[in-house]
Design an enzyme around this catalytic site. Sequence first.
Site, PDB file in Angstrom:
ATOM      1  N   PHE B 214      59.913  -7.671 -14.692  1.00  0.00           N
ATOM      2  CA  PHE B 214      61.039  -7.966 -15.574  1.00  0.00           C
ATOM      3  C   PHE B 214      62.331  -7.471 -14.950  1.00  0.00           C
ATOM      4  O   PHE B 214      62.382  -6.377 -14.382  1.00  0.00           O
ATOM      5  CB  PHE B 214      60.899  -7.214 -16.898  1.00  0.00           C
ATOM      6  N   ASP B 215      63.374  -8.223 -15.127  1.00  0.00           N
ATOM      7  CA  ASP B 215      64.719  -7.734 -14.871  1.00  0.00           C
ATOM      8  C   ASP B 215      65.050  -6.853 -16.073  1.00  0.00           C
ATOM      9  O   ASP B 215      64.412  -6.940 -17.131  1.00  0.00           O
ATOM     10  CB  ASP B 215      65.674  -8.927 -14.756  1.00  0.00           C
ATOM     11  N   GLY B 216      66.049  -6.003 -15.936  1.00  0.00           N
ATOM     12  CA  GLY B 216      66.377  -5.102 -17.039  1.00  0.00           C
ATOM     13  C   GLY B 216      67.364  -5.704 -18.003  1.00  0.00           C
ATOM     14  O   GLY B 216      67.023  -6.113 -19.124  1.00  0.00           O
TER      15      GLY B 216
END
Lengths: 279, 369
Positions: B214-216
């Site tokens: 996941f990207d943040g």
Amino acid sequence: MEDEKNHTGPLMIALQYNDLFDLDSISAMTASTNTDDAVPKDRAVTFIKAVQIVNERLVEQNKTESLLFEVILIAKECSEEIKMNIVESVKYYGLEIVKIFFCKKEELINTLQLNNVKLFLSTDKDDVYEVLHIGIPAAVLYEQSDDHVLNQLKVIFSGDVIGFSEDSLDSLSDFGFSETQIETFKEAKICMKEFAVLIGQMRRKFGQENSPLCICVLTAWGSTNVCASALKTLREWGLDVDEAFCLAGAPCSPILAVVKPHILWDGGLHNMRDLSAHS
Amino acid sequence: MSLDPVQVMKGQDPMPNTCPSASNGDSQASWDDSKDIHENEGSTKKPKSPKPENAVTIAVSSRVLFRTEKEQKVFEQKGIEEYLRYQVEHENEPFAPGPAFPFVKALETVNNRLRELYPDSEELFDIVLVTYNHAHVGIRLINTINYHNLFIERFCMTGGSSPIGYLKAWHTNLYLSADAEKVQEALAEGIAAATMFMPEKQIEVSETQLRVAFDGDAVLFSDESERIFKAHGLDKFFEHERENENRLLDHGPLKGFLEVLGKLQKKFYAKGHRMDCPIRTYLVTARSAASSGIRALKTLRAWGLEMDEALFLAGAPKGPMLEKIRPHIYFDDQMFHVEGAVEMGAIAAHVPYGIAQKYPHKKSTNAGK
């Protein structure tokens, strides 16, 4: 294709008056002296309107089209007053009802058979089941919770009933279905075929998009292979399906609430106890 | 896709007398004869599908589960009637795997492990095919599912109507589609969703461990910090993050999905499988470990969410890192990063959420955070 037109004729659908009209409003009428008409129920009205639209589109394409829907109304055990009010209300609300039959309770089946009714629609699942058991095609007039206007008549066929072969249907006894229930499914499949063939002819007169008729298959509980079997069978019967759903035991109501069908042909299957409880 | 059409009908279950239909016409005999249908339902070999509310439901569209580019072209160039005719004609030719295929296979692997450890539990992944397609394509899709031995027992072919209502009916936890509009609709309804793209080359992914990256910002977290960065630049961003270090970030569209993954992970840990857990999660963020990353970690901790690995890139390109991780799916809100990942052969999905959609990243300014 000319032959088809000659021996098909109208597709007659029968409704019961208590599904069309709000009984409370009728009894209220008889109590008082005012002559207000019986109030028709939303779900029946949306159905009749949808049927009307299909007919209009069919006639648009062919003025002498004989394969049209015809809706008849059956009223059991009515007093003279109520009879009159029903007739008035039908006129008043502009509901295209071809005939109204007043009969006794026991005469229902006879009336259906004599008039070559191709489909008996009721909101009462037990009624549907009883009629199916005798071999008369019957389906559920499904609840339309909001009175949104659907310019499409939506019919759902049970993928389970159509997709299972004769032998496989017998195997349903493993799941707790009784002999009579299984017999009814077999009857249902035969009935469905006749109706499917007729409605298939109608459906083919329209293209993929903007069709006033939408055919759906719902396999509540059979595997995807059963669903594929149903799709192929319907195709053989001349009916092309628009929407298909395979639930593998998930509850039907959330899906049905999105599909919003008018006619639900479940062959009595969904009347059953919770099948997903089977381990 | 030069596959022998006759072999197509092999399914997951033993099919003793399968006579697959080579042509569309004589299908009646083969279907009626197949006792496999009876075996399907009566046999204890095939697991039952869980109730939607108990399972982690992943809805995928046909265009991301399989490759349908050829058919798409037919649809775009010749219209729907021709498209449906083409599909029916090629009914016995299975589609090739699409971008979501490895992800779905990995989900099944996890399910098998879960069933071993918890045979009566319904806390499993449930994959539902939710497609705009007409039921005409249904037979081809079912053939393909059988051909690839996928355990997909549920689907909705909506024949052109919006799939969003069905997503809700299925208690969908994640929706993957090739169509950005539908994905945005789903996000607007609070359903985690992402658009997937087919990479030109595909790097090999693990067959035993599901890896989700996941990207943040604007994926797990809200796009609050993105907004500051875009409006006021890098320095302001750092300042803001420092000042708000102890204030939790708001949640983003994929937080819920990470949560359900975490729940399933804990089930493995409970049975002593922490070291060889078949689910692994990664945070791959442009934030930097020394500064702005702290807020992200504190937020995750406060949410009770664990990530197996957190990679703070401080602005370095994500592609090489993803190539090392080899996720089955990587979620990012910026098309720029998704494209970069796809170029390297990583499976990436775009989450069209937040400010980045209005002001997409310009390739020239590769500023770090």
